[in-house]
Scaffold this active site. Structure first.
Site, short mmCIF file in Angstrom:
data_model
loop_
_atom_site.label_atom_id
_atom_site.label_comp_id
_atom_site.label_asym_id
_atom_site.label_seq_id
_atom_site.Cartn_x
_atom_site.Cartn_y
_atom_site.Cartn_z
N ASN A 37 16.10 28.95 46.19
CA ASN A 37 15.58 29.01 44.81
C ASN A 37 16.51 28.27 43.83
OD1 ASN A 37 17.74 30.73 44.50
ND2 ASN A 37 16.53 32.55 43.96
N CYS A 96 19.32 28.97 42.67
CA CYS A 96 20.01 29.77 41.65
C CYS A 96 21.51 29.47 41.66
CB CYS A 96 19.73 31.27 41.82
SG CYS A 96 20.49 32.00 43.27
N PHE A 145 21.28 32.35 54.95
CA PHE A 145 22.43 32.22 54.05
C PHE A 145 22.13 32.75 52.66
CE2 PHE A 145 23.10 28.45 56.88
CZ PHE A 145 24.38 28.70 57.29
N SER A 152 30.23 38.88 56.13
CA SER A 152 31.49 38.51 55.48
C SER A 152 32.61 39.42 55.95
CB SER A 152 31.28 38.66 53.98
OG SER A 152 32.50 38.75 53.30
N TYR A 203 29.05 43.55 46.26
CA TYR A 203 28.72 42.40 47.13
C TYR A 203 28.96 42.77 48.59
CZ TYR A 203 29.55 38.21 49.83
OH TYR A 203 29.54 37.27 50.83
N LYS A 219 26.39 43.37 52.16
CA LYS A 219 26.54 42.79 53.51
C LYS A 219 26.58 43.92 54.55
CE LYS A 219 26.73 38.46 52.32
NZ LYS A 219 25.61 37.57 52.62
N VAL A 266 48.66 32.28 40.25
CA VAL A 266 48.81 32.89 41.58
C VAL A 266 48.87 34.40 41.36
CG1 VAL A 266 50.34 33.12 43.58
CG2 VAL A 266 49.98 30.87 42.54
N PHE A 267 47.89 35.09 41.93
CA PHE A 267 47.73 36.52 41.62
C PHE A 267 48.69 37.39 42.43
CE2 PHE A 267 43.11 35.14 40.78
CZ PHE A 267 43.36 34.92 39.43
N ARG A 287 45.47 40.41 41.14
CA ARG A 287 44.06 40.51 40.71
C ARG A 287 43.53 41.86 41.22
NH1 ARG A 287 39.96 35.87 42.81
NH2 ARG A 287 40.53 36.77 44.83
N GLY A 303 41.66 44.71 42.94
CA GLY A 303 40.74 44.70 44.09
C GLY A 303 41.20 43.81 45.23
P1 NAD Z 1 26.11 29.46 47.97
O1 NAD Z 1 25.90 30.23 46.72
O2 NAD Z 1 26.69 28.09 47.87
O3 NAD Z 1 24.74 29.34 48.79
C1 NAD Z 1 23.76 30.35 48.76
C2 NAD Z 1 22.43 29.69 48.48
O4 NAD Z 1 21.42 30.70 48.45
C3 NAD Z 1 22.39 28.99 47.12
O5 NAD Z 1 21.92 27.66 47.30
C4 NAD Z 1 21.40 29.82 46.30
O6 NAD Z 1 20.69 29.02 45.39
C5 NAD Z 1 20.53 30.44 47.37
N1 NAD Z 1 19.90 31.73 47.05
C6 NAD Z 1 20.50 32.85 46.57
N2 NAD Z 1 19.59 33.84 46.45
C7 NAD Z 1 18.40 33.32 46.87
C8 NAD Z 1 17.09 33.86 47.01
N3 NAD Z 1 16.79 35.14 46.68
N4 NAD Z 1 16.11 33.06 47.48
C9 NAD Z 1 16.37 31.76 47.81
N5 NAD Z 1 17.59 31.21 47.71
C10 NAD Z 1 18.60 32.00 47.26
O7 NAD Z 1 27.00 30.36 48.95
P2 NAD Z 1 27.72 29.98 50.31
O8 NAD Z 1 29.17 29.97 50.06
O9 NAD Z 1 27.07 28.81 50.92
O10 NAD Z 1 27.41 31.29 51.14
C11 NAD Z 1 26.30 31.38 52.00
C12 NAD Z 1 26.22 32.79 52.57
O11 NAD Z 1 27.43 33.09 53.22
C13 NAD Z 1 26.02 33.87 51.50
O12 NAD Z 1 25.17 34.85 52.03
C14 NAD Z 1 27.42 34.41 51.31
O13 NAD Z 1 27.39 35.75 50.89
C15 NAD Z 1 27.99 34.30 52.71
N6 NAD Z 1 29.44 34.21 52.72
C16 NAD Z 1 30.08 33.27 51.97
C17 NAD Z 1 31.46 33.21 51.96
C18 NAD Z 1 32.19 32.23 51.08
O14 NAD Z 1 33.37 32.45 50.78
N7 NAD Z 1 31.59 31.13 50.66
C19 NAD Z 1 32.21 34.10 52.74
C20 NAD Z 1 31.52 35.04 53.51
C21 NAD Z 1 30.14 35.08 53.49
C1 WQD Z 2 42.23 34.01 48.17
C2 WQD Z 2 43.67 34.34 47.79
C3 WQD Z 2 43.87 35.65 45.78
C4 WQD Z 2 42.28 32.60 43.09
C5 WQD Z 2 36.59 36.10 48.38
C6 WQD Z 2 35.55 37.14 48.48
C7 WQD Z 2 35.05 37.25 49.87
C8 WQD Z 2 34.66 35.93 50.49
C9 WQD Z 2 35.63 34.84 50.20
C10 WQD Z 2 32.27 35.98 50.48
C11 WQD Z 2 43.86 35.77 47.31
C12 WQD Z 2 44.48 34.29 45.58
C13 WQD Z 2 42.71 33.29 44.19
C14 WQD Z 2 43.23 32.22 42.10
C15 WQD Z 2 44.97 33.22 43.42
N1 WQD Z 2 33.39 35.51 50.03
N2 WQD Z 2 44.02 33.58 44.37
N3 WQD Z 2 44.54 32.54 42.31
O1 WQD Z 2 39.51 37.09 47.58
O2 WQD Z 2 39.98 36.43 49.98
O3 WQD Z 2 37.70 36.45 49.18
O4 WQD Z 2 36.04 34.86 48.85
O5 WQD Z 2 32.04 36.78 51.34
O6 WQD Z 2 33.95 38.06 49.78
O7 WQD Z 2 36.11 38.36 48.09
O8 WQD Z 2 39.21 34.70 48.34
O9 WQD Z 2 39.69 32.51 47.36
O10 WQD Z 2 39.25 34.46 45.81
O11 WQD Z 2 41.37 34.39 47.10
O12 WQD Z 2 46.15 33.48 43.56
O13 WQD Z 2 42.91 31.63 41.06
O14 WQD Z 2 44.04 33.51 46.67
O15 WQD Z 2 44.63 36.63 45.14
O16 WQD Z 2 45.13 36.18 47.75
P1 WQD Z 2 39.20 36.27 48.73
P2 WQD Z 2 39.82 33.95 47.08
#
Ligand code: NAD
Ligand code: WQD
Length: 339
Positions: A33, A35, A81, A125, A150, A154, A218-219, A293, A295
């Protein structure tokens, strides 16, 4: 198995996966979509892969439209995804996250069932592990002590798939728990394009490098880690994408419900990553140490053994490759996909 529905295929990981799917001979059909992604992504995928995927601008929660897509194509498997992924936003808007992430999966499952398509690969994730008791994290380690909405979406989706499988084992599910994806396609044509100020470390670093942001914060440097900064498992997005191609092979030849970590098995600290970025690209990153940071956890990295044993998954890109490719993407696209 040929036609693969890729929900969220216009996003960061989805776009890289579409490229790898095409090169492995699959036909990705994207539903997104937009978004959190841009229409330009499709042109870029086409430019790299020399093939333009079919694209539906559609919300996965729109059951009627999803039904039509399944009518129009003989879909063999789905890689799901689509979802919202910003941890901070999920704390402010939990309902949005539950509705979008869980709601879209419910609709998807319903439509798949109706059309007899029972092969699903789901993007989970490392956040389902919460604050891990030990590292490297194994797939059987405890999940569910999530620390934000979030992550909770998952965890609940994983449970939804597990109970569905319990009721009907003709479903095939592969749950992939990603660690921290970074990097970009080596062409520099696709990469991560966050909206607004990035939350994640690597896009923050690249935006400092390109001059869009003045300084990296750097957090915290008082964690119980070798240099006091947070340790994560950074995986190149192309390695991650290839993991999905391997998962598709697995789902065809060994059906069932399986869970895999997709990580490198190596922990890298914030300062390690900053230094690797500087060395790889001959740049200096202006940073300062600030408060932790809220959490954040100290250390999180995967055991990559199960994915290696059962999928043949082995990452080939190093942290230096990740830093070089992230920068190549950012410097060629300082405004992301907006020209
Ligand atoms: P992203 O936001 O770049 O891609 C997600 C895509 O889904 C986007 O293009 C968005 O427009 C689309 N989307 C969201 N809701 C939708 C809906 N209801 N219908 C249709 N399209 C929709 O994110 P990403 O980094 O590519 O992540 C992909 C998947 O992997 C996600 O489910 C995310 O939670 C998971 N994931 C990502 C990370 C990360 O750090 N990037 C880590 C772990 C898990
Ligand atoms: C990495 C490290 C921060 C930003 C998140 C989501 C997780 C997953 C991946 C989807 C940490 C430090 C960060 C900054 C910093 N996504 N940092 N300065 O927190 O491991 O995971 O993204 O599933 O759900 O929680 O990734 O890249 O935010 O942080 O010092 O400006 O970098 O404290 O140690 P994180 P991150």
């Amino acid at each position: 198995m040929k036609k693969i529905l890729v929900t969220g295929g216009m996003g960061y990981i989805g776009s890289h996966t579409c490229v790898e799917l095409i090169s492995a001979g699959y036909e990705p059909i994207i539903v997104d979509n937009l978004c959190n992604s841009k229409p330009e992504v499709l042109n870029r995928i086409e430019k790299i892969a020399k093939k333009r995927p079919v694209f539906y601008l559609n919300d996965v929660r729109d059951e009627e439209k999803m039904d039509k897509i399944f009518d129009e194509h003989n879909i063999d498997a789905v890689i799901h995804f689509a979802g919202l992924k910003a941890v901070g936003e999920s704390v402010k808007k939990p309902d949005l996250y539950f509705d979008n992430n869980i709601g879209s999966t419910e609709v998807l499952i319903k439509v798949m069932k109706k059309h007899g398509c029972k092969n699903l690969i789901f993007s989970s994730s490392a956040t389902v592990y919460g604050d891990p008791k030990r590292v490297p994290i194994l797939e059987d380690d405890p999940v569910g002590a999530t620390t934000n909405p979030y992550a909770e979406t998952k965890y609940r989706i994983e449970n939804m798939l597990k109970s569905l499988y319990g009721e009907d084992n003709s479903w095939n599910f592969i749950i992939l728990r990603y660690f921290n994806p970074i990097g970009a396609h080596k062409s520099g044509l696709i990469g991560e394009d966050p909206q607004g100020i990035p939350n994640n470390l690597m896009p923050y670093i690249t935006q400092v490098a390109v001059g869009k942001l003045p300084q990296l914060s750097v957090f915290g440097n008082d964690y119980d880690t070798p240099d006091g900064t947070g340790v994560r498992d950074y995986i190149h997005v192309v390695d991650l994408a290839i993991g999905h191609v391997l998962a598709l092979e697995k789902i065809q030849h060994a059906p069932g419900l399986m869970v895999y970590n997709l990580g490198t098995g190596v922990g890298t600290s914030v300062l390690d990553l900053v230094r690797a970025f500087e060395d790889a690209n001959g740049l200096k990153i202006n940073y300062k140490i600030v408060e932790r940071r809220p959490g954040d956890i100290a250390t999180c990295y995967a055991s990559a053994d199960k994915a290696y044993r059962e999928l043949g998954f082995k990452t080939k890109y190093t942290i230096v490759d990740c830093c070089r490719d992230s920068w190549n993407w950012q410097k060629n696209n300082p405004h992301g996909f907006d020209k």
